[in-house]
Scaffold this motif. Structure first.
Motif, PDB file in Angstrom:
ATOM      1  N   ILE A  84      30.284  11.280  32.287  1.00  0.00           N
ATOM      2  CA  ILE A  84      30.166  12.367  33.401  1.00  0.00           C
ATOM      3  C   ILE A  84      31.310  13.021  33.798  1.00  0.00           C
ATOM      4  O   ILE A  84      32.354  12.729  33.436  1.00  0.00           O
ATOM      5  N   ARG A  85      30.859  14.351  34.466  1.00  0.00           N
ATOM      6  CA  ARG A  85      32.206  15.202  35.013  1.00  0.00           C
ATOM      7  C   ARG A  85      31.699  15.842  36.220  1.00  0.00           C
ATOM      8  O   ARG A  85      30.597  16.097  36.366  1.00  0.00           O
ATOM      9  N   ASP A  86      32.656  16.057  37.057  1.00  0.00           N
ATOM     10  CA  ASP A  86      32.525  16.828  38.365  1.00  0.00           C
ATOM     11  C   ASP A  86      32.941  18.125  38.651  1.00  0.00           C
ATOM     12  O   ASP A  86      33.093  18.680  39.717  1.00  0.00           O
ATOM     13  N   SER A  87      33.803  18.479  37.729  1.00  0.00           N
ATOM     14  CA  SER A  87      34.837  19.731  37.745  1.00  0.00           C
ATOM     15  C   SER A  87      35.211  20.444  36.380  1.00  0.00           C
ATOM     16  O   SER A  87      34.906  19.891  35.562  1.00  0.00           O
ATOM     17  N   ALA A  88      35.630  21.542  36.388  1.00  0.00           N
ATOM     18  CA  ALA A  88      36.028  22.229  35.344  1.00  0.00           C
ATOM     19  C   ALA A  88      37.180  23.311  35.915  1.00  0.00           C
ATOM     20  O   ALA A  88      37.388  23.718  36.897  1.00  0.00           O
ATOM     21  N   ALA A  89      37.995  23.748  34.743  1.00  0.00           N
ATOM     22  CA  ALA A  89      38.892  24.771  35.266  1.00  0.00           C
ATOM     23  C   ALA A  89      39.428  25.638  34.001  1.00  0.00           C
ATOM     24  O   ALA A  89      38.954  25.311  32.995  1.00  0.00           O
ATOM     25  N   GLY A  90      39.862  26.906  34.217  1.00  0.00           N
ATOM     26  CA  GLY A  90      40.154  27.635  33.038  1.00  0.00           C
ATOM     27  C   GLY A  90      40.595  28.833  33.806  1.00  0.00           C
ATOM     28  O   GLY A  90      41.040  29.062  34.933  1.00  0.00           O
ATOM     29  N   VAL A  91      40.881  29.906  32.852  1.00  0.00           N
ATOM     30  CA  VAL A  91      41.547  31.164  33.486  1.00  0.00           C
ATOM     31  C   VAL A  91      40.508  32.211  33.044  1.00  0.00           C
ATOM     32  O   VAL A  91      39.726  32.298  32.353  1.00  0.00           O
ATOM     33  N   GLY A  92      40.647  33.565  33.784  1.00  0.00           N
ATOM     34  CA  GLY A  92      39.848  34.401  33.750  1.00  0.00           C
ATOM     35  C   GLY A  92      40.282  35.788  34.318  1.00  0.00           C
ATOM     36  O   GLY A  92      41.601  35.754  34.699  1.00  0.00           O
ATOM     37  N   THR A  93      39.809  36.802  34.503  1.00  0.00           N
ATOM     38  CA  THR A  93      40.292  38.152  35.009  1.00  0.00           C
ATOM     39  C   THR A  93      39.373  38.514  36.246  1.00  0.00           C
ATOM     40  O   THR A  93      38.042  38.527  36.343  1.00  0.00           O
ATOM     41  N   LEU A  94      40.220  38.698  37.094  1.00  0.00           N
ATOM     42  CA  LEU A  94      39.838  39.426  38.463  1.00  0.00           C
ATOM     43  C   LEU A  94      39.221  40.911  38.198  1.00  0.00           C
ATOM     44  O   LEU A  94      39.825  41.536  37.988  1.00  0.00           O
ATOM     45  N   THR A  95      37.681  41.224  38.678  1.00  0.00           N
ATOM     46  CA  THR A  95      37.191  42.413  38.516  1.00  0.00           C
ATOM     47  C   THR A  95      37.531  43.132  39.733  1.00  0.00           C
ATOM     48  O   THR A  95      37.819  44.187  39.114  1.00  0.00           O
ATOM     49  N   PHE A  96      37.279  42.851  40.784  1.00  0.00           N
ATOM     50  CA  PHE A  96      37.388  43.646  42.112  1.00  0.00           C
ATOM     51  C   PHE A  96      37.589  42.905  43.263  1.00  0.00           C
ATOM     52  O   PHE A  96      37.128  41.826  43.422  1.00  0.00           O
ATOM     53  N   TYR A  97      38.137  43.460  44.389  1.00  0.00           N
ATOM     54  CA  TYR A  97      38.217  42.989  45.641  1.00  0.00           C
ATOM     55  C   TYR A  97      37.775  43.973  46.490  1.00  0.00           C
ATOM     56  O   TYR A  97      38.133  45.347  46.521  1.00  0.00           O
ATOM     57  N   ALA A  98      36.868  43.676  47.274  1.00  0.00           N
ATOM     58  CA  ALA A  98      36.220  44.647  48.339  1.00  0.00           C
ATOM     59  C   ALA A  98      36.783  44.376  49.744  1.00  0.00           C
ATOM     60  O   ALA A  98      36.339  43.331  50.380  1.00  0.00           O
ATOM     61  N   PRO A  99      37.821  45.169  50.323  1.00  0.00           N
ATOM     62  CA  PRO A  99      38.480  44.675  51.621  1.00  0.00           C
ATOM     63  C   PRO A  99      37.329  44.673  52.538  1.00  0.00           C
ATOM     64  O   PRO A  99      37.499  43.956  53.679  1.00  0.00           O
ATOM     65  N   ASP A 100      36.604  45.814  52.740  1.00  0.00           N
ATOM     66  CA  ASP A 100      35.817  45.711  53.787  1.00  0.00           C
ATOM     67  C   ASP A 100      34.911  44.606  54.154  1.00  0.00           C
ATOM     68  O   ASP A 100      34.666  44.195  55.505  1.00  0.00           O
ATOM     69  N   GLN A 101      34.418  44.297  52.904  1.00  0.00           N
ATOM     70  CA  GLN A 101      33.340  42.968  52.969  1.00  0.00           C
ATOM     71  C   GLN A 101      34.188  41.707  52.858  1.00  0.00           C
ATOM     72  O   GLN A 101      33.815  40.484  53.173  1.00  0.00           O
ATOM     73  N   GLY A 102      35.445  41.544  52.289  1.00  0.00           N
ATOM     74  CA  GLY A 102      36.349  40.541  52.097  1.00  0.00           C
ATOM     75  C   GLY A 102      35.780  39.605  51.236  1.00  0.00           C
ATOM     76  O   GLY A 102      35.840  38.569  51.093  1.00  0.00           O
ATOM     77  N   VAL A 103      35.169  40.341  49.976  1.00  0.00           N
ATOM     78  CA  VAL A 103      34.480  39.610  49.124  1.00  0.00           C
ATOM     79  C   VAL A 103      35.376  39.888  47.712  1.00  0.00           C
ATOM     80  O   VAL A 103      35.790  41.185  47.577  1.00  0.00           O
ATOM     81  N   TYR A 104      35.165  39.239  46.420  1.00  0.00           N
ATOM     82  CA  TYR A 104      35.832  39.456  45.290  1.00  0.00           C
ATOM     83  C   TYR A 104      34.521  39.359  44.097  1.00  0.00           C
ATOM     84  O   TYR A 104      33.539  38.347  44.353  1.00  0.00           O
TER      85      TYR A 104
END
Length: 388
Positions: free
Chosen positions: A223-243
């Motif tokens: 069994i496992r409960d977590s995962a980790a890795g690397v990726g690329t940030l696509t966008f950040y929407a400052p007005d909505q505060g989401v990415y």
């Protein structure tokens, strides 16, 4: 009527229809969409070349203005494009008629709130905890000298199952499992499992087995409960505060099933090297997490289009400091473009590419276009190119 005359008239009619399809008016009419999407305040033109008089009606002039007018009906000038401008969010219907009465085209216009984002390109570290305990394998427990069993497999637990609770205890951490298993084993009672299997909820009973070698009670499951890795940030929407990031779903490395996110976070990372892609094997970026105590954002959704969550500020090393407008998928065209990425360290850089194919989509889907790398800096570094 003479049969020969009928055939002659029919032939002339066919010729007229064929000739009409080659006219500019017909081609522009055929190219008109049935639906159109606009952002608030966006302006566009319809190149409808009509040599005869035409009129238009709009059911919601407060949402859509035609040729700068907010009236519901008006006349169109022959051989001049129609200008459309959105005023506010909502849906409007534009009807075009010839000679004021003959229906020509009905165009549905959907106006959505204006969206501006800061393009990313930063390499990020991704840490995810699943919403339960993920089953990644079965194993045998030695209960006698010549006998081994897997309680989990006998109970019908499958690879990729997400164990949500045991004996009514909600699970979000592997460390909680051992005590529940030990207590059930010592009391010689089965464990009541609530399992999420795909979109369904399944209940099962599992009786732990005592491992004669390790002297402990076992489920017979990896069994496992977590995962980790690397990726690329696509966008950040400052007005909505989401990415948005990654551009693909996170799956478990052993079962290849999507991870149901319980909680997670993204942090900064530093590219150390790139593994070159080879035939049948995609390349990958190799990176290290940095400043793990400084969380860039949380992870709320894991979808085929990437991960999404909340973010409070634009991360470091961004090429853009201010947000820019986004485009609809139908606005993406074949031709030169740019991509933002990191090939060493943390610095985001611009690289030239060419969009060579765009897939027409009637609904959101992955893999919507094909690109070609044209930037000499990347072409001179084959190790910097990895498929993805």
């Amino acid at each position: 009527m003479n049969p020969n005359v009928k055939r002659l008239l029919g032939l002339m009619l066919v010729i007229l229809v064929c000739l009409s399809t080659t006219t500019t008016s017909f081609r522009t009419y055929a190219a008109l969409p049935n639906q159109l999407r606009l952002f608030e305040g966006q302006q566009t033109k319809l190149d409808l070349v009509m040599p005869v008089s035409a009129s238009a009606t709009v059911d919601r002039p407060d949402i859509l203005r035609v040729n700068g007018e907010n009236r519901p009906t008006f006349q169109l000038s022959p051989n001049r494009p129609i200008s459309l401008q959105s005023a506010q969010s909502g849906q409007a219907e534009l009807k075009l008629k010839l000679f004021g009465g003959i229906p020509l085209k009905t165009l549905k216009v959907n106006v959505v709130p204006n969206l501006r984002v800061i393009p990313g390109g930063q390499t990020i570290g991704v840490k995810v905890k699943s919403a339960g305990i993920l089953v990644v394998g079965h194993h045998l427990v030695k209960i006698e000298d010549e006998r081994k069993v897997s309680p989990g497999e006998e109970a019908g637990v499958r690879l990729g199952d997400l164990i949500m609770s045991m004996n009514g205890t909600r699970l979000n951490d592997v460390s909680k499992v051992a005590d529940i298993v030990k207590q059930a084993g010592e009391n010689k009672r089965p464990i009541d499992l609530v399992i999420r299997r795909g979109d369904s909820e399944v209940k099962a009973q599992l009786t732990p087995a005592y491992d004669q070698e390790d002297k402990t009670w076992r489920l017979g499951l990896y069994i496992r409960d977590s995962a980790a890795g690397v990726g690329t940030l696509t966008f950040y929407a400052p007005d909505q505060g989401v990415y948005g990031a990654l551009g693909h779903i996170i799956t478990d490395m052993d079962t290849q099933t999507p991870i149901v996110v319980g909680q997670g976070e993204i942090v900064q990372s530093h590219v150390t090297s790139i593994s070159k892609s080879q035939n049948g094997e995609p390349g990958e970026k190799r990176a290290q997490f940095v400043k793990e105590s400084r969380v860039l954002g949380n992870i709320e959704r894991n979808t085929p289009f990437g991960i999404f969550g909340k973010m409070v500020s634009n991360p470091e090393h961004s090429v853009y400091k201010e947000p820019i407008p986004v485009a609809f998928r139908e606005e993406v065209k074949v031709g030169p473009a740019e991509m933002l990425t990191v090939v060493n360290g943390q610095q985001v850089e611009r690289y030239k590419i060419e969009i060579v194919h765009v897939t027409k989509q009637s609904a959101p889907a992955t893999k919507g276009m094909v690109i070609r790398i044209t930037d000499p800096r990347l072409l001179q570094k084959p190790e910097a190119l990895c498929k993805g």
